[in-house]
Design a protein around this motif. Structure first.
Motif, mmCIF file in Angstrom:
data_model
loop_
_atom_site.group_PDB
_atom_site.id
_atom_site.type_symbol
_atom_site.label_atom_id
_atom_site.label_comp_id
_atom_site.label_asym_id
_atom_site.label_seq_id
_atom_site.Cartn_x
_atom_site.Cartn_y
_atom_site.Cartn_z
ATOM 1 N N MET A 1 1.073 -1.158 0.461
ATOM 2 C CA MET A 1 0.248 0.288 -0.052
ATOM 3 C C MET A 1 0.963 1.138 0.362
ATOM 4 O O MET A 1 1.907 0.835 0.933
ATOM 5 C CB MET A 1 -1.016 0.262 1.203
ATOM 6 C CG MET A 1 -1.682 1.424 1.011
ATOM 7 S SD MET A 1 -2.671 1.096 -0.114
ATOM 8 C CE MET A 1 -3.312 -0.388 -0.391
ATOM 9 N N GLU A 2 0.482 2.215 -0.921
ATOM 10 C CA GLU A 2 1.383 3.241 -0.964
ATOM 11 C C GLU A 2 0.592 5.193 0.382
ATOM 12 O O GLU A 2 -0.734 4.524 -0.024
ATOM 13 C CB GLU A 2 0.687 3.909 -2.010
ATOM 14 C CG GLU A 2 2.531 2.436 -2.973
ATOM 15 C CD GLU A 2 3.493 3.390 -4.159
ATOM 16 O OE1 GLU A 2 3.182 4.500 -4.961
ATOM 17 O OE2 GLU A 2 3.947 2.657 -4.218
ATOM 18 N N PHE A 3 0.780 5.559 0.239
ATOM 19 C CA PHE A 3 0.203 6.269 0.780
ATOM 20 C C PHE A 3 0.551 7.876 0.815
ATOM 21 O O PHE A 3 1.509 8.051 -0.193
ATOM 22 C CB PHE A 3 1.316 6.619 2.462
ATOM 23 C CG PHE A 3 1.191 4.987 3.171
ATOM 24 C CD1 PHE A 3 0.370 5.416 4.524
ATOM 25 C CD2 PHE A 3 1.736 4.088 3.118
ATOM 26 C CE1 PHE A 3 -0.575 3.387 5.125
ATOM 27 C CE2 PHE A 3 1.450 2.495 3.747
ATOM 28 C CZ PHE A 3 0.146 3.061 4.243
ATOM 29 N N ARG A 4 -0.344 8.969 1.213
ATOM 30 C CA ARG A 4 0.292 9.863 0.321
ATOM 31 C C ARG A 4 -0.733 11.185 1.301
ATOM 32 O O ARG A 4 -0.957 10.976 2.521
ATOM 33 C CB ARG A 4 -1.081 10.494 -0.681
ATOM 34 C CG ARG A 4 -0.704 9.445 -1.966
ATOM 35 C CD ARG A 4 -1.964 10.172 -2.826
ATOM 36 N NE ARG A 4 -1.171 8.849 -3.906
ATOM 37 C CZ ARG A 4 -1.985 9.159 -4.999
ATOM 38 N NH1 ARG A 4 -2.629 10.488 -5.855
ATOM 39 N NH2 ARG A 4 -1.948 7.874 -6.577
ATOM 40 N N ARG A 5 0.140 12.551 1.535
ATOM 41 C CA ARG A 5 -0.035 13.410 1.907
ATOM 42 C C ARG A 5 -1.693 13.530 2.177
ATOM 43 O O ARG A 5 -1.820 13.873 0.548
ATOM 44 C CB ARG A 5 1.079 14.381 2.046
ATOM 45 C CG ARG A 5 2.272 14.218 2.963
ATOM 46 C CD ARG A 5 2.730 15.174 3.901
ATOM 47 N NE ARG A 5 4.048 14.582 3.913
ATOM 48 C CZ ARG A 5 4.573 13.920 5.155
ATOM 49 N NH1 ARG A 5 3.237 14.300 6.390
ATOM 50 N NH2 ARG A 5 5.445 13.990 5.409
ATOM 51 N N LEU A 6 -2.205 13.914 3.288
ATOM 52 C CA LEU A 6 -3.824 14.733 3.038
ATOM 53 C C LEU A 6 -3.682 16.032 2.659
ATOM 54 O O LEU A 6 -2.880 16.658 3.496
ATOM 55 C CB LEU A 6 -4.493 14.279 3.790
ATOM 56 C CG LEU A 6 -6.204 14.742 3.935
ATOM 57 C CD1 LEU A 6 -6.488 13.945 2.278
ATOM 58 C CD2 LEU A 6 -6.933 14.391 5.187
ATOM 59 N N GLY A 7 -3.544 16.521 1.684
ATOM 60 C CA GLY A 7 -3.691 18.039 0.888
ATOM 61 C C GLY A 7 -2.735 18.346 1.872
ATOM 62 O O GLY A 7 -1.233 17.227 1.369
ATOM 63 N N GLN A 8 -2.136 19.573 1.613
ATOM 64 C CA GLN A 8 -1.037 19.987 2.227
ATOM 65 C C GLN A 8 -0.927 20.097 4.410
ATOM 66 O O GLN A 8 0.418 20.888 4.036
ATOM 67 C CB GLN A 8 -0.500 21.417 2.007
ATOM 68 C CG GLN A 8 -0.364 21.790 0.223
ATOM 69 C CD GLN A 8 -1.403 23.189 -0.251
ATOM 70 O OE1 GLN A 8 -0.641 24.384 0.529
ATOM 71 N NE2 GLN A 8 -1.264 23.175 -1.430
ATOM 72 N N SER A 9 -1.456 19.164 4.841
ATOM 73 C CA SER A 9 -1.188 18.870 5.830
ATOM 74 C C SER A 9 -0.347 17.336 5.803
ATOM 75 O O SER A 9 0.539 17.178 5.108
ATOM 76 C CB SER A 9 -2.430 18.361 6.620
ATOM 77 O OG SER A 9 -2.885 16.778 5.741
ATOM 78 N N GLY A 10 0.561 17.186 7.379
ATOM 79 C CA GLY A 10 1.283 16.968 7.358
ATOM 80 C C GLY A 10 0.656 15.201 7.999
ATOM 81 O O GLY A 10 1.834 14.095 8.042
#
Ligand code: NDP
Length: 324
Positions: A1-10
Motif C-alpha cells: 500500500m502506498e501513502f500520501r499526505r492529505l492535502g498540504q497537511s502533515g
C-alpha cells in the motif's frame, strides 16, 4: 500500500481507504463486515471512513468493534456530521449544538477518544458558517478531532470555510466528493479551489458503486448479491447506481474498458481505482466492499500508474457518458 499526505497537511493516509456506507449495519452482517475490515488491514489500509448517519449510526458501532484492539496510532479514523440521526430539530445540521453532540456520539460508537478527521457531511445553509467553524475549532482544541474536512461543498463554500479556518488556526485539510471515471464534476471548480486552499480530495465511489467493475451488463438484471439488487440503502442506490443502470449505452461503454484493463494485467475495478489516483489532487480513494475478496482486489490498485495513452483511451470510450 502506498501513502500520501492529505492535502498540504502533515497527515499521512493510505491512498486507498476503506468505507462502510450501506454495507456495515445494513447490507452485510457483522461477520462479513469484520472480514472486510480484516482484509483492509491485511492489504495495508490504515484509513477508515464512516459517518454517524450510515445505517442510522450502526455503521460506526460495527467499525469500532471491527477495529478494537488495533494500535490507535496506526489508524486514521474519519467520520462525519450533518445528516439527521434522530427525531429532534437539533439532531441534524451544522449548529454548534449538533456538531459537538454529534462528535460525542461518534466517539462513543467508534470506541475512541478522538477522530483523526471530522467532516461536515454537507453544507448547512441554515447555520452561519462562522458558528459551524468555531464548533469544529473547539473540537480540535479539545483534542477530540485532529483535522477537519468537508464533503460535497462547492468551491465557493470551501473557500469561505478555508478563510475562517485560517483565522481560527485550525487544519481544514480534506474535501470528500464523489469522483470516478464517469463522475468528474469536481475537476472544474472544486479541485482548483482546494489546491489554492491546501485541501486534498478524499474521493468516494471510485467504482461508481460497482458500475465500473463491469458486472452490470446492458439489458440484464442486476446480478444477485450486488448493491443494485440489495434492499439496503435502496433510495441512494436508485439515485446513483440507477443513473447508469438505466443507461444501456453507458453500460456498453463500460464493458469496453474490460480489454483496456486486461491489457495492463488489471481487473476493471483496479483500473477504476487506479484512474482516480492519477489525479494529483486526490489524496485517497475510499473503496466500499460487500466481501473481503473485493477489498483485496481493489486495494491492489495502489501504486499502479496509468500511461497517458491509457487515460486517453478511457476518455475516448466513455466520452458520451462522463458527467462533468
Ligand atoms: P465504490 O464505488 O467502491 O463501490 C463499492 C461497491 O462496489 C461495493 O460495496 C460492491 O458492492 C461493489 N464492488 C466493489 N469492488 C468490487 C469488485 N472488485 N467487483 C465487483 N463489485 C465490486 O464505493 P462506495 O459507493 O461503497 O463508497 C465508498 C465509500 O465512500 C463509502 O463507504 C463511504 O465511506 C464514502 N461515501 C461518502 C459519501 C459522502 O457523501 N461523503 C457518499 C457515499 C460514499 P456489491 O458487491 O454490493 O455490488
Amino acid at each position: 500500500m502506498e501513502f500520501r499526505r492529505l492535502g498540504q497537511s502533515g497527515l499521512v493516509i493510505s491512498e486507498i481507504a476503506y468505507g462502510n456506507w450501506i454495507t456495515h449495519g445494513a447490507q452485510i452482517d457483522e461477520e462479513a463486515a469484520h472480514a472486510c475490515v480484516r482484509a483492509a488491514l491485511d492489504a495495508g489500509i490504515t484509513t477508515f471512513d464512516t459517518a454517524d448517519v450510515y445505517s442510522e449510526t450502526r455503521a460506526e458501532t460495527v467499525l469500532g468493534k471491527a477495529l478494537a484492539g488495533q494500535r490507535r496510532e496506526g489508524l486514521v479514523l474519519a467520520t462525519k456530521v450533518c445528516h439527521p440521526v434522530g427525531p429532534g430539530p437539533n439532531d441534524r445540521g451544522l449548529s454548534r449544538k449538533h456538531v459537538v453532540e454529534g462528535c460525542e456520539g461518534s466517539l462513543r460508537r467508534l470506541g475512541t477518544d478522538y477522530v483523526d478527521l471530522y467532516y461536515a457531511h454537507r453544507y448547512d445553509p441554515a447555520v452561519p458558517l462562522e458558528e459551524t467553524m468555531l464548533a469544529f475549532a473547539d473540537l480540535v482544541r479539545s483534542g477530540k478531532v485532529l483535522y477537519i474536512g468537508v464533503s460535497e461543498w462547492t468551491a465557493e463554500q470551501i473557500s469561505r470555510a478555508a478563510g475562517l479556518a485560517r483565522e481560527l488556526r485550525v487544519p481544514l485539510v480534506a474535501s470528500q466528493p464523489q469522483y470516478s471515471m464517469l463522475w468528474r464534476v469536481i475537476e472544474s471548480q472544486v479541485v482548483p479551489a482546494c489546491e489554492r486552499e491546501g485541501l486534498g480530495q478524499v474521493v468516494w465511489s471510485p467504482l461508481a458503486q460497482g458500475i465500473l467493475s463491469g458486472k452490470y451488463l446492458p439489458g440484464a438484471a442486476a446480478p444477485a448479491g450486488s448493491r443494485a439488487s440489495a434492499e439496503a440503502g435502496k433510495g441512494f442506490v436508485d439515485m446513483l447506481v440507477g443513473h447508469w443502470m438505466n443507461d444501456e449505452g453507458a453500460l456498453r461503454a463500460v464493458q469496453e474498458l474490460g480489454p483496456v484493463a486486461s491489457d495492463l494485467g488489471l481487473t476493471m475495478s483496479q483500473l477504476a481505482v487506479a484512474w482516480v489516483l492519477q489525479n494529483p489532487s486526490v489524496s485517497a480513494a475510499i473503496i466500499g466492499a460487500s466481501r473481503p475478496e473485493q477489498v483485496k482486489e481493489n486495494a491492489a490498485a495502489s501504486g499502479v500508474r496509468l500511461e497517458q495513452a491509457v487515460l486517453d483511451r478511457i476518455d475516448e470510450i466513455l466520452s458520451a457518458y462522463i458527467v462533468r
